[in-house]
Design an enzyme around this catalytic site. Structure first.
Site, PDB file in Angstrom:
ATOM      1  N   LEU A   1       0.866  -1.172   0.000  1.00 11.89           N
ATOM      2  CA  LEU A   1       0.000   0.000   0.000  1.00 11.89           C
ATOM      3  C   LEU A   1       0.907   1.227   0.000  1.00 11.89           C
ATOM      4  O   LEU A   1       1.978   1.217   0.618  1.00 11.89           O
ATOM      5  CB  LEU A   1      -0.894   0.030   1.246  1.00 11.89           C
ATOM      6  CG  LEU A   1      -1.935  -1.084   1.392  1.00 11.89           C
ATOM      7  CD1 LEU A   1      -2.689  -0.920   2.713  1.00 11.89           C
ATOM      8  CD2 LEU A   1      -2.913  -1.086   0.230  1.00 11.89           C
ATOM      9  N   ASP A   2       0.486   2.283  -0.683  1.00  9.88           N
ATOM     10  CA  ASP A   2       1.267   3.520  -0.665  1.00  9.88           C
ATOM     11  C   ASP A   2       1.382   4.043   0.763  1.00  9.88           C
ATOM     12  O   ASP A   2       0.551   3.735   1.623  1.00  9.88           O
ATOM     13  CB  ASP A   2       0.602   4.580  -1.546  1.00  9.88           C
ATOM     14  CG  ASP A   2       0.565   4.176  -3.017  1.00  9.88           C
ATOM     15  OD1 ASP A   2       1.430   3.389  -3.432  1.00  9.88           O
ATOM     16  OD2 ASP A   2      -0.341   4.651  -3.729  1.00  9.88           O
ATOM     17  N   LYS A   3       2.389   4.862   0.997  1.00  7.83           N
ATOM     18  CA  LYS A   3       2.671   5.381   2.346  1.00  7.83           C
ATOM     19  C   LYS A   3       1.424   5.920   3.038  1.00  7.83           C
ATOM     20  O   LYS A   3       1.167   5.623   4.207  1.00  7.83           O
ATOM     21  CB  LYS A   3       3.741   6.478   2.257  1.00  7.83           C
ATOM     22  CG  LYS A   3       3.993   7.206   3.563  1.00  7.83           C
ATOM     23  CD  LYS A   3       4.929   8.391   3.365  1.00  7.83           C
ATOM     24  CE  LYS A   3       5.075   9.206   4.643  1.00  7.83           C
ATOM     25  NZ  LYS A   3       5.888  10.426   4.445  1.00  7.83           N
TER      26      LYS A   3
ATOM     27  N   THR B   1      -1.813   5.505   2.112  1.00 10.64           N
ATOM     28  CA  THR B   1      -3.033   4.705   1.966  1.00 10.64           C
ATOM     29  C   THR B   1      -3.166   3.823   3.203  1.00 10.64           C
ATOM     30  O   THR B   1      -2.193   3.225   3.663  1.00 10.64           O
ATOM     31  CB  THR B   1      -2.965   3.832   0.704  1.00 10.64           C
ATOM     32  OG1 THR B   1      -2.878   4.685  -0.449  1.00 10.64           O
ATOM     33  CG2 THR B   1      -4.201   2.961   0.571  1.00 10.64           C
TER      34      THR B   1
ATOM     35  N   ARG C   1      -5.164   5.506  -7.884  1.00 17.07           N
ATOM     36  CA  ARG C   1      -4.923   6.947  -8.010  1.00 17.07           C
ATOM     37  C   ARG C   1      -4.785   7.343  -9.480  1.00 17.07           C
ATOM     38  O   ARG C   1      -5.353   8.354  -9.925  1.00 17.07           O
ATOM     39  CB  ARG C   1      -3.672   7.322  -7.215  1.00 17.07           C
ATOM     40  CG  ARG C   1      -3.790   7.001  -5.737  1.00 17.07           C
ATOM     41  CD  ARG C   1      -2.449   6.986  -5.024  1.00 17.07           C
ATOM     42  NE  ARG C   1      -1.834   8.312  -5.006  1.00 17.07           N
ATOM     43  CZ  ARG C   1      -0.614   8.538  -4.540  1.00 17.07           C
ATOM     44  NH1 ARG C   1       0.119   7.537  -4.071  1.00 17.07           N
ATOM     45  NH2 ARG C   1      -0.121   9.767  -4.544  1.00 17.07           N
TER      46      ARG C   1
END
Length: 324
Positions: free
Chosen positions: A141-143, A145, A240
């Site tokens: 997961l992105d930082k 998210t 995104r």
């Protein structure tokens, strides 16, 4: 039979007649299916997998009745530091753990984030993960998210989970608040690759990797929409990039959202919240997969985080203030 004693792997199997006449790497992959074919090939090349006591090449033919013996060690995968960082673990057994990641936590060490990451926290919680590639992290997961992630605690679980991800049998469903009013759900099938000039960004590009997302409307507001997005693939920044591609970027996204969309005559509180929302409004809400050892279908749900809930509350209040 196999026995894993911390870092030592010992496997023994007799080649059945129906597998006779095939390449060694093909036979090994079928007899020792808990490990990937590439890993088994590496062990064969390094002389860790013997056929009737002899070292063969991955492409050499083996015959029914031959005995395969593997003795290898799980090698530490990196010089990473174990750090006592709090984890919100929602499920754990001897093979997997599922956690609820907070905003602001980087998943894997990289330039600018050598420690203080989820990987460092996992190594403290399960020290043997140093022997598993990427400390058992099979998807990211992105930082900023939030939400659910599964981690493999051993090589067998990692191999099976990666296989499920590749076969798209893992269900990952996210919720997002996007800019703009979506009239109906849809499917986005658009390849994603690195942006041509801005290396931190991804983009829909002809030369990218296949990427498929499905989205539907949960709730509409005057200038925003609460959506649910299901991933078929797992490309970097996929939701995104895809939602921006169809004209509905995520609230708070520093890379892709562009200009703010403020509803006309909105309250100062809502205006401030939309302008200062500290991250992309994206949450990994549901995770469903087959347990890599038992085969049981398992499902988890993560509640929406407080900042997400507060923004939805303000958007509802704004909508109701202008009804009629």
């Amino acid at each position: 039979m196999s026995a894993i004693n911390k870092s030592l792997i010992q496997l023994r199997a007799e080649v059945p007649s129906d597998l006779g006449g095939q390449r060694l790497d093909q036979v090994a992959a079928q007899l020792f299916g808990e490990y990937s074919r590439s890993r088994l090939s590496a062990w064969i090349k390094d002389g860790h997998l013997l056929v009737d006591g002899a070292v063969l090449r991955p492409r050499d033919t083996v015959y029914g009745g031959s005995v395969l013996v593997l003795e290898a060690e799980q090698e530490a995968q990196g010089e990473w530091l174990a750090q006592d960082i709090e984890l919100n673990i929602v499920y754990e057994d001897e093979h997997i753990l599922v956690l609820d990641k907070p905003a602001g936590l980087v998943v894997h060490p990289a330039a600018g984030h050598q420690d203080g990451t989820l990987l460092n926290a996992l190594l403290h919680h399960v020290p043997d993960l140093v022997n598993v590639p990427r400390a058992g992290i099979v998807h990211r997961l992105d930082k900023d998210t939030t939400g659910l992630m599964v981690v493999a605690k051993n090589l067998q679980a990692q191999t099976k989970l990666v296989d499920q991800l590749q076969k798209r049998t893992v269900s990952r469903i996210y919720e997002a608040i996007v800019i703009g009013v979506i009239t109906a759900g849809g499917k986005i099938n658009a390849p994603i690759g690195r942006h041509g000039t801005q290396r931190q960004r991804m983009a829909v590009t002809d030369g990218g990797k296949p990427a498929v997302s499905h989205y539907r409307v949960l709730e509409r507001f005057r200038s925003h929409t609460h959506t649910r997005v299901k991933l078929e693939t797992g490309r970097t920044h996929q939701i995104r990039v895809h939602m921006t591609h169809v004209g509905f970027p995520l609230v708070g996204d520093p890379l892709y959202s562009g200009r703010f969309r403020i509803p006309p005559a909105a309250s100062p509180t809502l205006v401030q919240e939309l302008k200062s929302f500290p991250r992309q409004a994206l949450h990994a809400r549901f995770l469903e997969l087959d347990h890599p050892v038992t085969g049981e279908r398992m499902k988890w749900e993560s509640p929406l985080p407080d900042d997400f809930v507060w923004l939805l509350t303000l958007l509802r209040q704004d909508r109701e203030a202008f009804v009629g």
